[in-house]
Design an enzyme around this catalytic site. Sequence first.
Site, PDB file in Angstrom:
ATOM      1  CD  GLU A  56     -10.316  33.506  81.649  1.00  0.00           C
ATOM      2  OE1 GLU A  56      -9.175  33.066  81.785  1.00  0.00           O
ATOM      3  OE2 GLU A  56     -10.581  34.727  81.568  1.00  0.00           O
ATOM      4  NE  ARG A 297     -14.048  45.560  86.122  1.00  0.00           N
ATOM      5  CZ  ARG A 297     -13.949  44.229  86.013  1.00  0.00           C
ATOM      6  NH1 ARG A 297     -14.163  43.455  87.048  1.00  0.00           N
ATOM      7  NH2 ARG A 297     -13.615  43.678  84.885  1.00  0.00           N
ATOM      8  CE  LYS A 307     -12.656  34.934  87.546  1.00  0.00           C
ATOM      9  NZ  LYS A 307     -12.670  34.769  86.093  1.00  0.00           N
TER      10      LYS A 307
HETATM   11  P1  ATP Z   1     -10.597  37.657  84.850  1.00  0.00           P
HETATM   12  O1  ATP Z   1     -10.816  38.080  83.434  1.00  0.00           O
HETATM   13  O2  ATP Z   1      -9.678  38.502  85.648  1.00  0.00           O
HETATM   14  O3  ATP Z   1     -10.337  36.211  85.025  1.00  0.00           O
HETATM   15  P2  ATP Z   1     -13.326  38.433  85.224  1.00  0.00           P
HETATM   16  O4  ATP Z   1     -13.860  38.916  86.528  1.00  0.00           O
HETATM   17  O5  ATP Z   1     -13.313  39.311  84.066  1.00  0.00           O
HETATM   18  O6  ATP Z   1     -11.934  37.888  85.621  1.00  0.00           O
HETATM   19  P3  ATP Z   1     -14.824  36.568  83.650  1.00  0.00           P
HETATM   20  O7  ATP Z   1     -15.165  35.179  83.994  1.00  0.00           O
HETATM   21  O8  ATP Z   1     -14.052  36.817  82.431  1.00  0.00           O
HETATM   22  O9  ATP Z   1     -14.062  37.096  84.912  1.00  0.00           O
HETATM   23  O10 ATP Z   1     -16.131  37.463  83.675  1.00  0.00           O
HETATM   24  C1  ATP Z   1     -17.373  37.114  83.137  1.00  0.00           C
HETATM   25  C2  ATP Z   1     -18.191  38.347  82.908  1.00  0.00           C
HETATM   26  O11 ATP Z   1     -18.437  39.054  84.125  1.00  0.00           O
HETATM   27  C3  ATP Z   1     -17.515  39.317  81.981  1.00  0.00           C
HETATM   28  O12 ATP Z   1     -18.456  39.757  81.031  1.00  0.00           O
HETATM   29  C4  ATP Z   1     -17.074  40.433  82.890  1.00  0.00           C
HETATM   30  O13 ATP Z   1     -17.026  41.648  82.209  1.00  0.00           O
HETATM   31  C5  ATP Z   1     -18.145  40.432  83.962  1.00  0.00           C
HETATM   32  N1  ATP Z   1     -17.668  40.988  85.230  1.00  0.00           N
HETATM   33  C6  ATP Z   1     -16.579  40.612  85.904  1.00  0.00           C
HETATM   34  N2  ATP Z   1     -16.407  41.352  87.019  1.00  0.00           N
HETATM   35  C7  ATP Z   1     -17.448  42.218  87.075  1.00  0.00           C
HETATM   36  C8  ATP Z   1     -17.866  43.247  87.990  1.00  0.00           C
HETATM   37  N3  ATP Z   1     -17.161  43.539  89.075  1.00  0.00           N
HETATM   38  N4  ATP Z   1     -18.991  43.933  87.708  1.00  0.00           N
HETATM   39  C9  ATP Z   1     -19.714  43.642  86.610  1.00  0.00           C
HETATM   40  N5  ATP Z   1     -19.378  42.700  85.716  1.00  0.00           N
HETATM   41  C10 ATP Z   1     -18.265  41.984  85.934  1.00  0.00           C
HETATM   42 MG    MG Z   2     -12.491  38.358  82.058  1.00  0.00          MG
END
Ligand code: ATP
Ligand code: MG
Length: 616
Positions: A56, A297, A307
């Site tokens: 995102e 994760r 974030k």
């Molecule tokens: P948010 O949804 O809170 O804005 P997010 O960390 O989920 O934050 P995204 O940009 O949606 O951010 O994440 C992109 C990808 O990275 C998604 O597939 C998510 O599941 C994966 N991801 C995010 N944080 C982690 C983590 N700590 N370990 C492994 N994968 C992660």
């Molecule tokens: Mg996300």
Amino acid sequence: MTDPIEPDANYDTPSDATPEAPSRHFIQQMIDEHVEQGRWGEPGDRSVVRTRFPPEPNGYLHIGHGKSLCLNFGLAEEYGGSCVLRFDDTNPEKEEAEYVRAIIEDIRWLGFRWPGYSEDDPLAGVKFASDYFEQMHDWAVELIQKGLAYVDESTADEIRSMRGTLKEPGKPSPFRDRPAAESLARFNDMVEGRVEDGGAVLRAKIDMASPNMNLRDPVMYRVVNAPHHRTGDRWHVYPMYDWAHGLEDSIEGVTNSLCTLEFEAHRPLYDWFIDAVNQGRDDAGKIHHAQQTEFARMSLSTVVMSKRYMKQVVDEGIVTGWDDPRMATLSGHRRRGVTPEAIRALANEVGVTKFNSMHDYGLLENAVREDLNKRAPRRMCVLDPIKVTITNWGDQGDEQRIEDMTALNNPEDEGAGTRIVPFGKTLYIERTDFMEDAPKKFFRLKPGGEVRLRYGYWITCNEVVKNDDGDVVELKCTYDPQTRGGDAPPPDAEGKVRKVKGTIHWVEANTSNEVTVRAFDRLYAADRPGKKRDHLEDLNPESLRLIEGARLEPNWATTIEERASGTGAFADGIERFQFERTGYFCVDAAETANAGRPVFNRTVTLKDSWAKQAKK
Ligand code: ATP
Ligand code: MG
């Protein structure tokens, strides 16, 4: 915390990480099976495997995303398939182009490539969820026509109150059974901007009594009368994640949609939406249905990946930006000198599991040490200099002479060759390598004591010069001309060989360069920042120690010979070094340009000072 500097033992500390024989994780095993069965194509065809990374664009990528990137792009590499880079830009209000640019840069830096990738055009081949808004809209219309979706004009509060609880089923909305034609007309009004924000939603008609709350007629579209950075004014409705995600995967022919564990309860919905589109279609008309699989994760001790928190330390000026070398972001790690190889090694070591767990940040630091130990050119840099005068330097020739000493560029890589390090009458050594009232076990320089200057000579301290405040400002020493290169002198008349226990680094005073060193440490001191109190209270007050006036040997730039052998050959163009006995450092290009003299960032110390702390 001060940096431990100890003689000899600190040279080229081998990493104690033992690589374990890799076993195939559950996602690899599943894909192996699907490939064998020919679920996605011809049985045995591995190249059909397609994953995706769906960031995102509302912040910079962090080290946890690095893990997800390594998994998704890693699988594509392993199977000879592909991984799509697709921005999840379904929220028009939050996304920013700067984040898109930064995210692409980070993924390129890690060395990952997507279909349509171009070295010259970062956006080439990059997909956006908004590319599919038209198609998704048409499928939504189909669902309404099939009686599988309806426009609900209840208020947000009403919808919430009708949702029920885990124990009680929800109540159907009064709009649930309205005629399809009416929903279609209202949906059209929503799309065209004739409904105010929050005035109506499009919902899937699934099951208001489902024990899985996600299936209680989830929202597919909400009204947002705001322009989108890519589609402009075209849309006044924007799709919700659950509706959009599986369709995007479908359009792109993704076979494996890998997400973190919290999406496990969303999988039935992921499947329901694709099945709903396919309902009533013959086999040829059915859209592709990917397999969603969840994995744990990655969390790291002392690291904040939220974030919101990351944005807060940026906005409040606690750090200099998203790419501050102390940030958990990939760009911060890059700037600190961490290598893509170390991040991949970390992801490997953490593995792919179904259980959320916390890993020690030291794992990453060790991966960095292990990589840089093999590849970083060695240099000598005195961080906190104290002047040493060799009083008998004139005895063997011209007082002003500079002798060229030969130093190994990388003991781990013979091909890296040697370089010249000048030695002369006036030198600098590390202040912490001298001690006036030294305990017996202190093997570095002390009054009357002898020490080896690495690649230089053995010197003995005869006099300590102090200023009016009583601070030591100079050490008067003699050198032994028979110890050139740091070698032991020949045996004395009785056949005894003199020994020294300590070896320290040094630079010649006049030829060395004054440089700035930014000694970074972890941004947070707590294991789980923000867990017990506000994360800002968990900040490490010593996360940056600015060292002005460090002295670096003159011939420090990476040589052609080194690069040719692999030492100092870093694909990202960042110059990284091991400053002997003090750690790994890299040139900070931006700060160097600002300061007009070299500025180095400390990537990591040679030893894990945190592990030691924990034991105390
Ligand atoms: P948010 O949804 O809170 O804005 P997010 O960390 O989920 O934050 P995204 O940009 O949606 O951010 O994440 C992109 C990808 O990275 C998604 O597939 C998510 O599941 C994966 N991801 C995010 N944080 C982690 C983590 N700590 N370990 C492994 N994968 C992660
Ligand atoms: Mg996300």
